[in-house]
Design an enzyme around this catalytic site. Structure first.
Site, PDB file in Angstrom:
ATOM      1  N   ASP A 186       9.602   2.480  -6.454  1.00 37.65           N
ATOM      2  CA  ASP A 186       9.653   0.805  -6.209  1.00 37.65           C
ATOM      3  C   ASP A 186      10.979   0.507  -5.686  1.00 37.65           C
ATOM      4  O   ASP A 186      12.169   1.432  -6.423  1.00 37.65           O
ATOM      5  CB  ASP A 186       9.206  -0.061  -7.295  1.00 37.65           C
TER       6      ASP A 186
ATOM      7  N   ASP B  28       2.772  -6.977  -1.738  1.00 41.62           N
ATOM      8  CA  ASP B  28       2.258  -7.375  -2.975  1.00 41.62           C
ATOM      9  C   ASP B  28       1.056  -8.184  -3.085  1.00 41.62           C
ATOM     10  O   ASP B  28       0.452  -8.679  -3.769  1.00 41.62           O
ATOM     11  CB  ASP B  28       3.650  -8.068  -3.743  1.00 41.62           C
TER      12      ASP B  28
END
Length: 696
Positions: free
Chosen positions: A447, A515
């Protein structure tokens, strides 16, 4: 097919059904053609012309790689400053070489000791040409590169083009936008250190094109850092573009004898946007994705983040893993919160030791438990970041990008590590290597949750190199880890789709496009993603629905997420047995069709607002199998419920047996493509999955 040289120095590159032609001479390299194939011997060098003192010849010649300087005033591809004080570059043709499917044109500024090699490589199986530039310092002193684009591009004709890109944000990535460029310049870019969430690093130009009709010209950048596309239309109606690394706050000091290689650009010509997407999908599978997993179907994964957040522990993760195995998941991924003092996003990032409070026995018992359930184990990391409340930052505050005279800006309570420092690169590689050596981990979710700021790098003599060097360092670390741990898959995530690009996909096996997991929003996000990027690599989660905001059935959520690499992120501990049975049924279905979805030809047939529903299909390479997903939007009961579904991409001479949860029939491919079937969908957010199998 291939590359030929004709009269003078005219070169023709034919890749599949596309031809690209250029000529080289005293003024460098000039562009001649990008489009359908013509006899190579018909091309001629463009004449030099000068209309008046305000229009020099360079205003009329379409160049292949124009440098800054002289009487050139449009957007340039290259800008250098030399030790003698000269800030202009003059490139002359000095040679060409054809080596199989690659053409290399060498240009040189002899007075300043600079060489530029333009490299064109045929990817004939996809009808695509790969372009890049290599800049070499032949002088005895430093040369400062202030801009080094990957390609200068010229679109044929003088008609206006529609330019397609995205106008998105975090949680709304890949939202398509289309505008006609009448005059002036359009700029799409990222200034954040990654590809970012707003625009796509690509030129997509068309004139009246649809999904399966019209002519589309495209050029896609393979880079995972800041980038820039400038596309302009001049007074004569000619449209050109420059695409490459963003020159904002960028420069690179090229030492004597050194080379600087630009990221690749993949350019092509397609019959509609669907054809473009299928060519790029094939390109990624054949030439871009890391070879180890390129042709392996990605597993169905379960990610525990939405169920547990930071509050992870062994017993709780094993409980979720048991349910994930029961519904058919093949990979269990533990997300954030497993390390150091990480109980929120405010601390612990950078200290990559396993939390002794949450996992007093280490990770091995959890991993062994997951494997005993028949699944592989994966884990989340964010190697490029650090919290100020961490041991790493206290010991090495100088390891971040910073200025001593400025207060660091915190985003998500974290700072960006200075990956241009060898010691920082070593730290990241060492902790990752240790994690993988000590634990049977087969999946890394990498990430990156914030852009750069306070971009000071005192270790660099030229700190403006950091934008380039940081991205190269990320790719280098991942490549080194892959080499030592070849059975580990890597996912690129950057607060969702902030690192979704063909550059990252040459090092990572898949990406996390957003997301936002709301299925209706995801249909638009996935539609935009699919323009350029392979469906195999698009992780798509089924998560819990917000019943107060927009209740959505499990069937609908799965129908959306099955259109990529399926994953589950729901809190399985809160699902009833009947709900778990539904999940299990859908996952079993996906496993039967995922070879078609992940490796088939994609067709975007319908989408609002021009269509009443979303209808997307995937057809196996041999046309024997297909799967189509019909998903209604916020339908009007009276206006939108009557729909005719036509299924593109089938073999018109075949007969197919077609099954869905509600239908079973046999029809010819010609009928299904040309006439289609009439359906009635009464409800908004309703879905149907059609599975096709050739029976003769």
């Amino acid at each position: 097919m291939g590359i030929t040289k004709s009269k003078g120095n005219i070169f023709s590159i034919v890749s599949g059904d596309m031809q690209y032609a250029l000529c080289a001479g005293p003024g460098g390299a000039a562009h001649l053609h990008w489009g359908a194939v013509s006899p190579a011997e018909d091309f001629e060098e463009p004449p030099l012309r000068e209309e008046n003192s305000n229009h020099a010849p360079l205003d009329f010649i379409k160049t292949e790689y124009i440098p800054y300087g002289g009487t050139m005033y449009r957007e340039y591809a290259l800008k250098c400053s030399f030790s003698n004080g000269c800030r202009e570059t003059a490139l002359e043709f000095s040679g060409a070489q054809i080596n199989g499917g690659t053409l290399e044109i060498t240009l040189e500024d002899k007075s300043c000791g600079l060489e530029v090699r333009l490299i064109y490589t045929c990817r004939e199986s996809c009808s695509i040409i790969e372009r890049r530039a290599v800049i070499k310092n032949l002088s005895g002193r430093d040369i400062l590169i202030e801009k080094a684009a990957s390609a200068e591009l010229h679109l044929p004709g003088e008609e206006e083009y529609e330019i397609t890109n995205a106008n998105g944000s975090w949680g709304a990535e890949f939202r398509q936008s289309r505008q006609t460029l009448k005059s002036g310049e359009l700029v799409f870019e990222s200034r954040k250190g990654t590809t970012a969430h707003h625009h796509m690093p690509a030129l997509i130009a068309s004139r009246g094109a649809g999904e399966e009709s019209g002519e589309v010209f495209f050029a896609v950048l393979g880079w995972g850092g800041s980038w820039k596309l400038s596309v302009s239309r001049d007074f004569a109606g000619r449209t050109s573009a420059v695409l490459g690394i963003n020159d904002r706050d960028f420069s690179y000091t090229l030492k004597s004898g050194e080379e600087f290689e630009t990221p690749p650009v993949y350019l092509g010509r397609a019959r509609g946007f669907g054809d473009m997407s299928r060519r790029l999908n094939e390109l990624a599978l054949r030439h871009i994705l890391p070879r180890r997993f390129a042709y392996e179907a990605l597993p169905v994964l379960y990610n525990s983040w939405e169920a547990t957040g930071f509050g992870v522990n062994e017993a709780q993760q094993l409980k979720l893993a048991k349910r994930a195995a029961e519904i058919g998941c093949e990979l269990f991924v533990m997300d954030d919160g497993w390390f150091s003092t990480r109980n929120s996003d405010k601390s612990g990032l950078g200290d990559w030791d396993v939390s002794k409070i949450k996992f007093p026995r280490g990770l091995k018992p959890l991993i062994d438990g997951v494997k005993a359930l028949g699944m592989e184990f994966g884990i989340w990391v964010e190697p490029e970041m650090v919290n100020p409340k961490s041991r790493l930052y206290k010991e090495h505050p100088d390891w971040t990008y910073h200025y001593d005279c400025r207060t660091p800006s915190l985003l998500r309570s974290q700072l960006v590590l200075n990956l241009t420092k060898p010691e920082v690169q070593k730290y990241i590689f060492d902790f990752m290597d240790k994690l993988l050596c000590e634990n049977d981990i087969r999946y890394i979710k990498w990430d990156m949750n914030r852009p750069f700021s306070e971009t000071g790098a005192e270790n660099l003599k030229n700190p403006r190199e950091l934008w380039y060097r940081h991205t190269k360092a990320v790719f280098k670390i991942v490549d080194e880890l892959r080499k030592k741990h070849p059975d580990v898959q890597f996912e690129a995530c950057a607060s969702g789709g902030g690192r979704t690009d063909l550059g990252s996909l040459s090092h990572f096996d898949m990406v996390w496009p957003s997301d936002n997991t709301d299925p209706l929003d995801r249909l638009e996000i996935q539609r935009g993603y699919s323009l350029l990027y392979p469906q195999k690599c698009m992780r798509a989660w089924v998560t819990d629905t917000n019943s107060e905001a927009r209740p959505v059935s499990a069937a609908y959520r799965f129908a959306v997420s099955m259109q990529g690499a399926l994953a589950v992120g729901s809190d399985l501990s809160k699902l009833s047995r009947s709900e778990l049975a539904q999940y299990k049924k859908h996952i079993a279905l996906y496993k039967k069709i995922r070879h078609i979805v992940q490796f088939g030809r994609r067709y975007r047939v319908l989408a609002p607002p021009s269509g009443k529903i979303y209808l997307n299909g995937f057809v196996s390479p041999n046309g024997d199998e297909a799967v189509y997903f019909a998903c209604t939007a916020a339908n009007s009961f009276f206006e939108d419920r009557f729909v005719t579904l036509r299924f593109d991409g089938l073999d018109e001479n075949a007969v197919y047996e077609v099954k869905s949860e509600h239908r079973h029939f046999k029809k010819s491919g010609a009928y299904l493509m040309n006439r289609g079937i009439d359906v009635v969908y009464y409800k908004p957010l309703e879905s149907e999955i059609f599975i096709f199998k050739r029976i003769k």
